[in-house]
Design an enzyme around this catalytic site. Sequence first.
Site, PDB file in Angstrom:
ATOM      1  N   HIS A 136       0.166   3.873   3.246  1.00 27.62           N
ATOM      2  CA  HIS A 136      -0.559   3.423   4.451  1.00 27.62           C
ATOM      3  C   HIS A 136      -1.868   4.180   4.681  1.00 27.62           C
ATOM      4  O   HIS A 136      -2.624   3.861   5.591  1.00 27.62           O
ATOM      5  CB  HIS A 136       0.319   3.562   5.706  1.00 27.62           C
ATOM      6  N   ASP A 170       7.970  -1.083  -1.163  1.00 24.65           N
ATOM      7  CA  ASP A 170       8.341  -0.573   0.158  1.00 24.65           C
ATOM      8  C   ASP A 170       8.480  -1.772   1.118  1.00 24.65           C
ATOM      9  O   ASP A 170       7.888  -2.826   0.892  1.00 24.65           O
ATOM     10  CB  ASP A 170       7.236   0.378   0.646  1.00 24.65           C
ATOM     11  N   HIS A 172       7.231  -2.112   3.927  1.00 20.44           N
ATOM     12  CA  HIS A 172       5.971  -2.334   4.650  1.00 20.44           C
ATOM     13  C   HIS A 172       4.819  -2.601   3.686  1.00 20.44           C
ATOM     14  O   HIS A 172       4.793  -2.048   2.583  1.00 20.44           O
ATOM     15  CB  HIS A 172       5.639  -1.100   5.505  1.00 20.44           C
TER      16      HIS A 172
HETATM   17  C1  SP5 Z   1       5.868   4.905   4.446  1.00 30.55           C
HETATM   18  C2  SP5 Z   1       6.497   4.049   5.506  1.00 30.55           C
HETATM   19  O1  SP5 Z   1       7.542   3.449   5.264  1.00 30.55           O
HETATM   20  N1  SP5 Z   1       5.895   4.032   6.693  1.00 30.55           N
HETATM   21  C3  SP5 Z   1       6.431   3.202   7.714  1.00 30.55           C
HETATM   22  C4  SP5 Z   1       5.739   3.387   9.002  1.00 30.55           C
HETATM   23  C5  SP5 Z   1       6.297   2.393   9.963  1.00 30.55           C
HETATM   24  N2  SP5 Z   1       6.548   2.959  11.212  1.00 30.55           N
HETATM   25  C6  SP5 Z   1       7.015   1.995  12.154  1.00 30.55           C
HETATM   26  C7  SP5 Z   1       8.201   2.525  12.839  1.00 30.55           C
HETATM   27  C8  SP5 Z   1       8.628   1.633  13.944  1.00 30.55           C
HETATM   28  C9  SP5 Z   1       9.699   2.343  14.718  1.00 30.55           C
HETATM   29  N3  SP5 Z   1       9.747   1.850  16.016  1.00 30.55           N
HETATM   30  C10 SP5 Z   1      10.258   2.821  16.906  1.00 30.55           C
HETATM   31  C11 SP5 Z   1      10.580   2.229  18.198  1.00 30.55           C
HETATM   32  C12 SP5 Z   1      11.176   3.329  19.062  1.00 30.55           C
HETATM   33  N4  SP5 Z   1      11.598   2.816  20.292  1.00 30.55           N
HETATM   34 ZN    ZN Z   2       7.887   1.565   4.563  1.00 32.58          ZN
END
Ligand code: SP5
Ligand code: ZN
Length: 317
Positions: A136, A170, A172
């Site tokens: 990212h 991944d 994402h």
């Molecule tokens: C490398 C990788 O997999 N990065 C992923 C980053 C995504 N982060 C988003 C997480 C969303 C979590 N949401 C939390 C809600 C809490 N109430």
């Molecule tokens: Zn990820």
Amino acid sequence: MKIIYSQKHKLHNPSYEVYDMQQSPYAEVPERIEIIAKKLKQEKAGEFIAPKSFPISHIEKVHHKNYVEFLENKSKSLKKDDNFFASYFVTDTYAPMTKNTFIAAKESCDIALTGADFLKSGEKLIYALCRPPGHHSGAYNMGGYCYINNAAVASEYLSNSGKVAILDIDYHHGNGTQQMFYDRDDVLYISLHADPRKKYPYITGFKNEKGVADGVGYTINYPLPVDASEALYKKTLQASLKHVRRFNPLYLVISAGFDTYIKDPIAAFKLTVPFYKEIGEEIASLQLPTLVIQEGGYYVSDLGEIAWSLVKGLSSK
Ligand code: SP5
Ligand code: ZN
């Protein structure tokens, strides 16, 4: 197989991430890499090797110098236990900086580069146990637990010997990696990921993002339903591997995220442990020198089993 590993990632251990003004526990924890390393060691999956230190100039081929300097200087200026959320050179609230963030991110990138060096000297399969992850992070930004784009720096380094394909599995979309190679025809970027209308990073990873200028056709995105099945995943993976074959690269780089796992706490694909072996077998059928770069995956207790399953598949040809 060679496994590139260092303990230094443990120095980077932020206390929380932020979403909608709410703090929540940081999902990208040091135990992730430790549990994978432990399992691969137990199974005698390969030889563990410490990373070499590479000059910053490798990083600055894909990241802007101003960003890299900010990351280093700001990080080193912090006090122990500070969690600093930058307001520039950043795309979201999932990449707090701590005092040792730069040191850990630089080491993570050295792990990827050390792996790349082994491919250049004729090794066929390398597992780079990178942490923090990278895909990212773009030319000018940290974000999504990522600070330096390990896969991109390694791919750029490999690309001076020949064409490189990056396959990003991944959960994402690897927005940073896509951006860095968007106008290039010598590095193919292919990603399978959850529909960005519903999941992070929300604004990139759509089908119509195909590259620009010389790069048109060399970025390929496969957004999938947020709860995709193994059958759909397999079919899509096979379609993406056809593109890799047609591209005929010298090297293959895998951005390997295990947040596609059925139990992952922030994701919803339905992949099970044995399925990662099938993913590995499909990739191995390309018969390309392959550098696996660790990206995400947050159901910590099963990450070792997932990695071992993938490695068994990758070693099958
Ligand atoms: C490398 C990788 O997999 N990065 C992923 C980053 C995504 N982060 C988003 C997480 C969303 C979590 N949401 C939390 C809600 C809490 N109430
Ligand atoms: Zn990820």
